[in-house]
Design an enzyme around this catalytic site. Structure first.
Site, mmCIF file in Angstrom:
data_model
loop_
_atom_site.group_PDB
_atom_site.id
_atom_site.type_symbol
_atom_site.label_atom_id
_atom_site.label_comp_id
_atom_site.label_asym_id
_atom_site.label_seq_id
_atom_site.Cartn_x
_atom_site.Cartn_y
_atom_site.Cartn_z
ATOM 1 N N LYS A 22 58.539 57.815 15.301
ATOM 2 C CA LYS A 22 58.322 56.466 14.740
ATOM 3 C C LYS A 22 56.994 55.900 15.245
ATOM 4 O O LYS A 22 56.199 55.378 14.462
ATOM 5 C CB LYS A 22 59.453 55.543 15.179
ATOM 6 C CG LYS A 22 59.204 54.044 14.895
ATOM 7 C CD LYS A 22 60.360 53.168 15.309
ATOM 8 C CE LYS A 22 60.320 52.800 16.755
ATOM 9 N NZ LYS A 22 59.391 51.721 17.120
ATOM 10 N N ASN A 23 56.744 56.030 16.547
ATOM 11 C CA ASN A 23 55.579 55.372 17.134
ATOM 12 C C ASN A 23 54.269 56.117 16.934
ATOM 13 O O ASN A 23 53.218 55.647 17.346
ATOM 14 C CB ASN A 23 55.840 55.083 18.619
ATOM 15 C CG ASN A 23 56.888 53.993 18.783
ATOM 16 O OD1 ASN A 23 57.255 53.335 17.805
ATOM 17 N ND2 ASN A 23 57.387 53.831 19.986
ATOM 18 N N ARG A 93 56.949 44.216 14.505
ATOM 19 C CA ARG A 93 55.766 43.813 15.248
ATOM 20 C C ARG A 93 54.619 44.802 15.083
ATOM 21 O O ARG A 93 53.458 44.437 15.166
ATOM 22 C CB ARG A 93 56.059 43.708 16.730
ATOM 23 C CG ARG A 93 57.345 43.134 17.155
ATOM 24 C CD ARG A 93 57.446 43.234 18.634
ATOM 25 N NE ARG A 93 56.151 43.323 19.237
ATOM 26 C CZ ARG A 93 55.278 42.318 19.332
ATOM 27 N NH1 ARG A 93 55.599 41.150 18.830
ATOM 28 N NH2 ARG A 93 54.100 42.475 19.892
ATOM 29 N N CYS A 117 59.842 39.211 20.853
ATOM 30 C CA CYS A 117 61.029 39.964 20.399
ATOM 31 C C CYS A 117 61.982 39.972 21.599
ATOM 32 O O CYS A 117 61.708 39.414 22.656
ATOM 33 C CB CYS A 117 60.653 41.371 19.957
ATOM 34 S SG CYS A 117 60.317 42.484 21.315
ATOM 35 N N ARG A 122 55.371 39.872 24.201
ATOM 36 C CA ARG A 122 54.612 40.858 23.420
ATOM 37 C C ARG A 122 53.312 40.251 22.834
ATOM 38 O O ARG A 122 53.072 40.315 21.633
ATOM 39 C CB ARG A 122 55.455 41.438 22.296
ATOM 40 C CG ARG A 122 56.837 41.902 22.665
ATOM 41 C CD ARG A 122 56.927 43.233 23.365
ATOM 42 N NE ARG A 122 56.397 44.355 22.655
ATOM 43 C CZ ARG A 122 57.090 45.143 21.820
ATOM 44 N NH1 ARG A 122 58.331 44.836 21.549
ATOM 45 N NH2 ARG A 122 56.532 46.172 21.231
ATOM 46 N N PRO A 123 52.461 39.642 23.632
ATOM 47 C CA PRO A 123 51.218 39.070 23.086
ATOM 48 C C PRO A 123 50.289 40.155 22.540
ATOM 49 O O PRO A 123 50.466 41.349 22.837
ATOM 50 C CB PRO A 123 50.589 38.377 24.290
ATOM 51 C CG PRO A 123 51.195 39.005 25.480
ATOM 52 C CD PRO A 123 52.565 39.450 25.089
ATOM 53 N N VAL A 124 49.313 39.745 21.729
ATOM 54 C CA VAL A 124 48.342 40.699 21.165
ATOM 55 C C VAL A 124 46.916 40.280 21.528
ATOM 56 O O VAL A 124 45.963 40.617 20.820
ATOM 57 C CB VAL A 124 48.511 40.832 19.637
ATOM 58 C CG1 VAL A 124 49.813 41.547 19.295
ATOM 59 C CG2 VAL A 124 48.429 39.464 18.952
ATOM 60 N N ASP A 125 46.791 39.584 22.658
ATOM 61 C CA ASP A 125 45.471 39.084 23.073
ATOM 62 C C ASP A 125 44.459 40.204 23.284
ATOM 63 O O ASP A 125 43.258 40.043 23.025
ATOM 64 C CB ASP A 125 45.601 38.232 24.336
ATOM 65 C CG ASP A 125 46.301 39.007 25.464
ATOM 66 O OD1 ASP A 125 47.478 39.368 25.292
ATOM 67 O OD2 ASP A 125 45.644 39.288 26.486
ATOM 68 N N GLN A 126 44.920 41.364 23.737
ATOM 69 C CA GLN A 126 43.987 42.471 23.983
ATOM 70 C C GLN A 126 43.449 43.051 22.674
ATOM 71 O O GLN A 126 42.293 43.487 22.609
ATOM 72 C CB GLN A 126 44.679 43.570 24.792
ATOM 73 C CG GLN A 126 45.199 43.091 26.142
ATOM 74 C CD GLN A 126 44.070 42.603 27.053
ATOM 75 O OE1 GLN A 126 43.102 43.315 27.296
ATOM 76 N NE2 GLN A 126 44.190 41.372 27.517
ATOM 77 N N ASP A 305 60.647 53.319 27.018
ATOM 78 C CA ASP A 305 61.548 53.472 25.868
ATOM 79 C C ASP A 305 62.742 54.361 26.174
ATOM 80 O O ASP A 305 63.638 54.490 25.340
ATOM 81 C CB ASP A 305 60.801 54.022 24.652
ATOM 82 C CG ASP A 305 59.832 53.007 24.080
ATOM 83 O OD1 ASP A 305 59.006 53.378 23.240
ATOM 84 O OD2 ASP A 305 59.891 51.840 24.506
ATOM 85 N N ILE A 327 57.097 47.471 32.589
ATOM 86 C CA ILE A 327 56.281 47.220 31.395
ATOM 87 C C ILE A 327 56.650 45.910 30.709
ATOM 88 O O ILE A 327 55.781 45.083 30.413
ATOM 89 C CB ILE A 327 56.423 48.380 30.364
ATOM 90 C CG1 ILE A 327 56.064 49.720 31.022
ATOM 91 C CG2 ILE A 327 55.553 48.109 29.121
ATOM 92 C CD1 ILE A 327 54.609 49.947 31.277
ATOM 93 N N ARG A 397 66.282 51.117 12.805
ATOM 94 C CA ARG A 397 64.824 50.945 12.871
ATOM 95 C C ARG A 397 64.159 52.197 13.404
ATOM 96 O O ARG A 397 63.036 52.515 13.047
ATOM 97 C CB ARG A 397 64.469 49.773 13.794
ATOM 98 C CG ARG A 397 64.981 48.444 13.311
ATOM 99 C CD ARG A 397 64.397 47.330 14.111
ATOM 100 N NE ARG A 397 62.938 47.461 14.169
ATOM 101 C CZ ARG A 397 62.149 46.598 14.796
ATOM 102 N NH1 ARG A 397 62.661 45.576 15.428
ATOM 103 N NH2 ARG A 397 60.856 46.768 14.814
#
Ligand code: EPZ
Length: 417
Positions: A22-23, A93, A117, A122-126, A305, A327, A397
């Site tokens: 999936k990933n 996401r 979530c 789970r920020p996306v600042d990077q 995971d 994490i 999912r």
């Protein structure tokens, strides 16, 4: 809400084939946005998240070929709507992975902030910081990331922490930028390498994937290609845990232990006999597992995971284990549900102390996120009596045909409406 009823106490046995990862599939499907050529995928897992992403890409004008088993073609030559709306992004996401490719190929993108979530903020600042370093003009307003760039320019970027999709977004954006991009503190996950391999087959010039420094020489355009998605190492690890927890013997095909060293090592420490070939793993479990402590960290360390699944096997092992999650800030949602099955677990900050019990007892439990639901399946298979897991859309999912695969291994599991 779909439920999964499992009659526990059966030692799993037999063999199943592992699906594509999936990933790896999610970023690689987004890479189709980088070219007007056609991409032909194989070993694509038919998962809810993959279906959601294909729906999002179709809304952008990408032509989605007919679904042919694990094969899928994508043609983004008709891309005309670089928008990822909240109603889709909030359900998946990883939609943030369209941001880099849209900006690189189309020059603009409007992508909903994913929001948090169950497992964390789970920020996306990077992602944003890296694209700004490459010259993108980015405004975040009304819950959306508005990004523009005539043409991205190569830059030296060092992310504040290791971020898998952050590395993937920046690598895809850099592939069409002007000049060289160096991504330092890059994620080393195998799925990053699979994406890099796909980009290279499209004509990108990427080196260093799998190490913490990735170099990308931007090119003018990329071409179509064919790519087989790598095996899913987390699905592999999940079924190995299910076999271990039930004292079973299983053989997993179309997979490799090459990316699962830490997980295989921990299962061997727990007393399992594991045999490897180039494309299969056979696990023979002991009558009772030994407790194994672990600490999650970026690849090649123990994968976050797989943390929940190992909490389930420790719940029935002989001894006491400490599980440390480094994490995500809230990735112990499965603990309360495992306790409903009789697990003896104490949480102390980001540590969980798991004292193995002789038997878990079946009960009704609720899935909260993808890997937490996998953990409940593992525990239910080991428990005495029947367990009913609610909200198993979380499972759908990330696990393809789970009931069928479990049935092939002798488990008594059936979906209830
Ligand atoms: C990927 O998520 C995976 N998802 C996750 O798998 C996996 O758990 C995670 O990597 C870690 O291995 C996909 O690949 C689609 P991160 P990602 O960015 O990329 C913080 C599953 O179950 N961070 O590596 O979103 C973040 O909050 C899923 O299959 C920032 O602060 O994770 C986290 O604490 C769950 N700012 C840490 O970094 C950023 O801009 C690592 O997150 C990005 C991340």
């Amino acid at each position: 809400m779909d439920k999964l009823a499992i009659q526990g106490g059966v030692a799993l046995s037999g063999e199943i084939a592992v699906s594509g990862a999936k990933n790896a599939a999610l970023p690689i499907l987004c890479a189709a946005l980088l070219t007007t050529g056609t991409l032909e995928f194989s070993n694509l897992p038919r998962l809810r998240d993959v279906a959601t992403l294909l729906k999002l890409l179709a809304q952008m004008g990408v032509r989605i070929g007919a679904e042919e088993g694990d094969r899928q073609t994508l043609d983004a030559s008709g891309l005309n709507n670089p928008i990822a709306p909240y109603d889709l992004v909030k359900t998946m996401r990883a939609s943030i992975l369209v941001l880099g490719p849209l900006l690189a190929r189309h020059g603009e993108a409007k992508v909903s902030l994913p929001g948090g979530c169950a497992i964390g903020a789970r920020p996306v600042d990077q992602h944003i910081k890296g694209l700004q370093a490459m010259g993108a003009e980015i405004a975040v307003e009304q819950g959306y990331i508005h990004a523009r760039a005539k043409r991205l320019k190569g830059a030296r970027i060092c992310t504040d922490m290791v971020t898998v999709t952050g590395t993937e977004n920046l690598m895809m954006a850099a592939s069409l930028a002007e000049g060289e991009t160096i991504i330092e503190n890059a994620a080393r996950e195998p799925e990053v390498v699979d994406l890099a391999n796909c980009l290279v087959s499209m004509g990108a010039r990427v080196s260093g994937a799998g190490t913490d420094i990735i170099r990308v020489q931007g090119v003018e355009k990329l071409r179509g290609a064919a790519h087989a998605i790598m095996p899913d190492r987390i699905e592999t690890g999940t079924y190995l845990c299910a076999a271990a927890a039930t004292g079973g013997k299983v053989r997993l095909l179309n997979t490799s232990a090459a990316y699962l060293d830490t997980v295989v090592d921990k299962l061997m420490d727990a007393g399992c006999d594991i045999r490897l070939t180039r494309d299969s793993i056979t696990l023979n479990a002991p009558p009772r597992l030994k407790s194994v402590s672990l600490r999650t960290a970026p690849y090649p360390a123990f994968p976050t995971d797989m943390q929940a699944q190992f909490m389930a096997i420790n719940a029935v092992a002989d001894g006491v284990a400490t599980i440390r999650e480094t994490i995500f800030e809230n990735r112990f949602m499965h603990v309360a549900e495992l306790q409903r099955l009789g697990a003896d677990i104490q949480i102390e900050g980001n540590n969980a102390i798991v004292r193995g019990v002789a038997n878990l007892q079946g009960a009704t439990v609720m899935a909260t996120d993808l890997r937490a639901s996998a953990s409940l399946v593992v525990a239910a298979l080991a428990a005495q009596g029947e367990t009913v897991i609610d909200r198993i859309y979380h499972l759908d999912r990330g696990y393809e045909n789970m009931e069928a695969k479990l049935a092939n291994l002798g488990a008594k599991a059936r979906r209830q409406a």
